[in-house]
Design a protein around this motif. Structure first.
Motif, PDB file in Angstrom:
ATOM      1  N   LEU A 230       2.922  14.995  16.045  1.00 57.13           N
ATOM      2  CA  LEU A 230       1.712  14.878  15.229  1.00 57.13           C
ATOM      3  C   LEU A 230       0.934  13.608  15.551  1.00 57.13           C
ATOM      4  O   LEU A 230      -0.291  13.638  15.684  1.00 57.13           O
ATOM      5  CB  LEU A 230       2.064  14.877  13.733  1.00 57.13           C
ATOM      6  N   VAL A 231       1.639  12.507  15.683  1.00 56.17           N
ATOM      7  CA  VAL A 231       0.979  11.233  16.001  1.00 56.17           C
ATOM      8  C   VAL A 231       0.239  11.336  17.333  1.00 56.17           C
ATOM      9  O   VAL A 231      -0.854  10.798  17.493  1.00 56.17           O
ATOM     10  CB  VAL A 231       1.997  10.071  16.003  1.00 56.17           C
ATOM     11  N   ALA A 232       0.805  12.073  18.269  1.00 54.90           N
ATOM     12  CA  ALA A 232       0.186  12.209  19.589  1.00 54.90           C
ATOM     13  C   ALA A 232      -1.134  12.986  19.551  1.00 54.90           C
ATOM     14  O   ALA A 232      -2.014  12.737  20.370  1.00 54.90           O
ATOM     15  CB  ALA A 232       1.151  12.885  20.552  1.00 54.90           C
ATOM     16  N   VAL A 233      -1.291  13.919  18.604  1.00 55.50           N
ATOM     17  CA  VAL A 233      -2.505  14.739  18.581  1.00 55.50           C
ATOM     18  C   VAL A 233      -3.521  14.297  17.528  1.00 55.50           C
ATOM     19  O   VAL A 233      -4.645  14.798  17.517  1.00 55.50           O
ATOM     20  CB  VAL A 233      -2.187  16.247  18.384  1.00 55.50           C
ATOM     21  N   LEU A 234      -3.156  13.357  16.660  1.00 52.90           N
ATOM     22  CA  LEU A 234      -4.069  12.903  15.615  1.00 52.90           C
ATOM     23  C   LEU A 234      -4.699  11.568  16.013  1.00 52.90           C
ATOM     24  O   LEU A 234      -3.991  10.581  16.221  1.00 52.90           O
ATOM     25  CB  LEU A 234      -3.329  12.731  14.280  1.00 52.90           C
ATOM     26  N   PRO A 235      -6.013  11.516  16.124  1.00 58.32           N
ATOM     27  CA  PRO A 235      -6.677  10.256  16.483  1.00 58.32           C
ATOM     28  C   PRO A 235      -6.427   9.175  15.441  1.00 58.32           C
ATOM     29  O   PRO A 235      -6.462   9.426  14.246  1.00 58.32           O
ATOM     30  CB  PRO A 235      -8.158  10.630  16.508  1.00 58.32           C
TER      31      PRO A 235
ATOM     32  N   PRO B  49      -6.079  10.687  21.651  1.00 56.49           N
ATOM     33  CA  PRO B  49      -7.334  11.399  21.380  1.00 56.49           C
ATOM     34  C   PRO B  49      -8.345  10.547  20.615  1.00 56.49           C
ATOM     35  O   PRO B  49      -7.981   9.678  19.830  1.00 56.49           O
ATOM     36  CB  PRO B  49      -6.882  12.592  20.533  1.00 56.49           C
ATOM     37  N   ARG B  50      -9.638  10.803  20.899  1.00 56.84           N
ATOM     38  CA  ARG B  50     -10.725  10.082  20.226  1.00 56.84           C
ATOM     39  C   ARG B  50     -11.109  10.739  18.910  1.00 56.84           C
ATOM     40  O   ARG B  50     -11.354  10.076  17.925  1.00 56.84           O
ATOM     41  CB  ARG B  50     -11.988  10.068  21.112  1.00 56.84           C
ATOM     42  N   ARG B  51     -11.241  12.074  18.940  1.00 51.71           N
ATOM     43  CA  ARG B  51     -11.663  12.825  17.746  1.00 51.71           C
ATOM     44  C   ARG B  51     -10.807  14.066  17.607  1.00 51.71           C
ATOM     45  O   ARG B  51     -10.309  14.599  18.584  1.00 51.71           O
ATOM     46  CB  ARG B  51     -13.119  13.306  17.881  1.00 51.71           C
ATOM     47  N   LEU B  52     -10.693  14.530  16.355  1.00 52.39           N
ATOM     48  CA  LEU B  52     -10.023  15.791  16.076  1.00 52.39           C
ATOM     49  C   LEU B  52     -11.086  16.767  15.592  1.00 52.39           C
ATOM     50  O   LEU B  52     -11.827  16.471  14.647  1.00 52.39           O
ATOM     51  CB  LEU B  52      -8.934  15.611  15.014  1.00 52.39           C
TER      52      LEU B  52
ATOM     53  N   VAL C 221      -9.452  16.422  20.764  1.00 49.90           N
ATOM     54  CA  VAL C 221      -8.379  17.400  20.571  1.00 49.90           C
ATOM     55  C   VAL C 221      -8.904  18.406  19.554  1.00 49.90           C
ATOM     56  O   VAL C 221      -9.473  18.027  18.530  1.00 49.90           O
ATOM     57  CB  VAL C 221      -7.075  16.742  20.073  1.00 49.90           C
ATOM     58  N   VAL C 222      -8.737  19.680  19.854  1.00 48.67           N
ATOM     59  CA  VAL C 222      -9.225  20.749  18.991  1.00 48.67           C
ATOM     60  C   VAL C 222      -8.039  21.455  18.345  1.00 48.67           C
ATOM     61  O   VAL C 222      -7.099  21.853  19.036  1.00 48.67           O
ATOM     62  CB  VAL C 222     -10.062  21.779  19.787  1.00 48.67           C
ATOM     63  N   VAL C 223      -8.069  21.590  17.008  1.00 46.47           N
ATOM     64  CA  VAL C 223      -7.088  22.389  16.297  1.00 46.47           C
ATOM     65  C   VAL C 223      -7.617  23.815  16.298  1.00 46.47           C
ATOM     66  O   VAL C 223      -8.696  24.081  15.767  1.00 46.47           O
ATOM     67  CB  VAL C 223      -6.910  21.921  14.833  1.00 46.47           C
ATOM     68  N   VAL C 224      -6.877  24.724  16.916  1.00 48.29           N
ATOM     69  CA  VAL C 224      -7.273  26.124  16.975  1.00 48.29           C
ATOM     70  C   VAL C 224      -6.440  26.873  15.946  1.00 48.29           C
ATOM     71  O   VAL C 224      -5.211  26.913  16.037  1.00 48.29           O
ATOM     72  CB  VAL C 224      -7.056  26.706  18.383  1.00 48.29           C
TER      73      VAL C 224
END
Length: 193
Positions: free
Chosen positions: A23-28, A106-109, A146-149
């Motif tokens: 989670l930490v890796a994908v959350l800016p 990541p810069r933005r989610l 990073v995009v949450v699909v």
């Protein structure tokens, strides 16, 4: 500056600790914090010290992540952390199990999945929980996004993460609680419809 602190409930299993790392890796702006014996009050102090506006606590059941509670630190309130979103986790697949890479800070989610009434509550929950933005109108993500699909699978919603068109990080299956987003004056709500 940290905007999100991600931690676990006390005495987490190795699988839950790995999920928190994913989670930490994908959350800016996310930072992992080892919980140890910290109380919610101490987590609120740690959040304020780091300038974080969210505290994410991953709980578990039988050694697997089962709930994600997202809190907002408050000042001068009866409770130092106010629960704003709760996700009920039906299952996770870790990035190492899926053979997926970890994104580079990541810069933005961004959240994709709007327009489907059944997913709208989840879209809103991700936006509120993780300071995300809506990906709509045919817009394309930029480098570092990073995009949450979100997609439906039977009675569950599946959240997967993408960076530059490739899947990264964990896959999370979420159950449908009666209400994920907590209002200003609401206590614990009924979980299931």
């Amino acid at each position: 500056m940290t905007s999100i602190i991600v931690t676990t409930s006390r005495a987490p299993s190795p699988r839950t600790r790995s999920f928190v790392k994913d989670l930490v890796a994908v959350l800016p702006g996310a930072e992992r914090l080892t919980r140890g014996h910290l109380t919610l009050e101490e987590l609120a102090i740690a959040a304020r010290t780091r300038g974080a506006d969210r505290v994410v606590v991953v709980g578990e059941r039988r050694g697997n992540p089962s709930i994600i509670r997202v809190y907002e630190p408050t000042l001068g309130a009866a409770s130092p952390l106010r629960n704003i979103v709760t996700f009920i986790v039906a299952g996770v697949a870790l990035s190492r199990e899926l053979g997926r890479p970890t994104p580079a800070r990541p810069r933005r989610l961004l959240v994709a999945g709007a327009g489907d009434e059944e997913l709208d509550e989840y879209v809103e929950a991700f936006i509120r929980a993780f300071n995300a933005r809506l990906l709509a109108g045919g817009r394309k993500p930029r480098a570092g996004d990073v995009v949450v699909v979100l997609s439906k699978a039977d009675d569950l919603v599946v959240a997967e993460f993408e960076e530059a068109g490739r899947r990264v990080g964990p896959r999370v299956k979420l159950r449908k609680p009666s209400r994920m987003i907590k209002g200003e004056n609401e206590g614990w709500l009924e979980w299931w419809r």
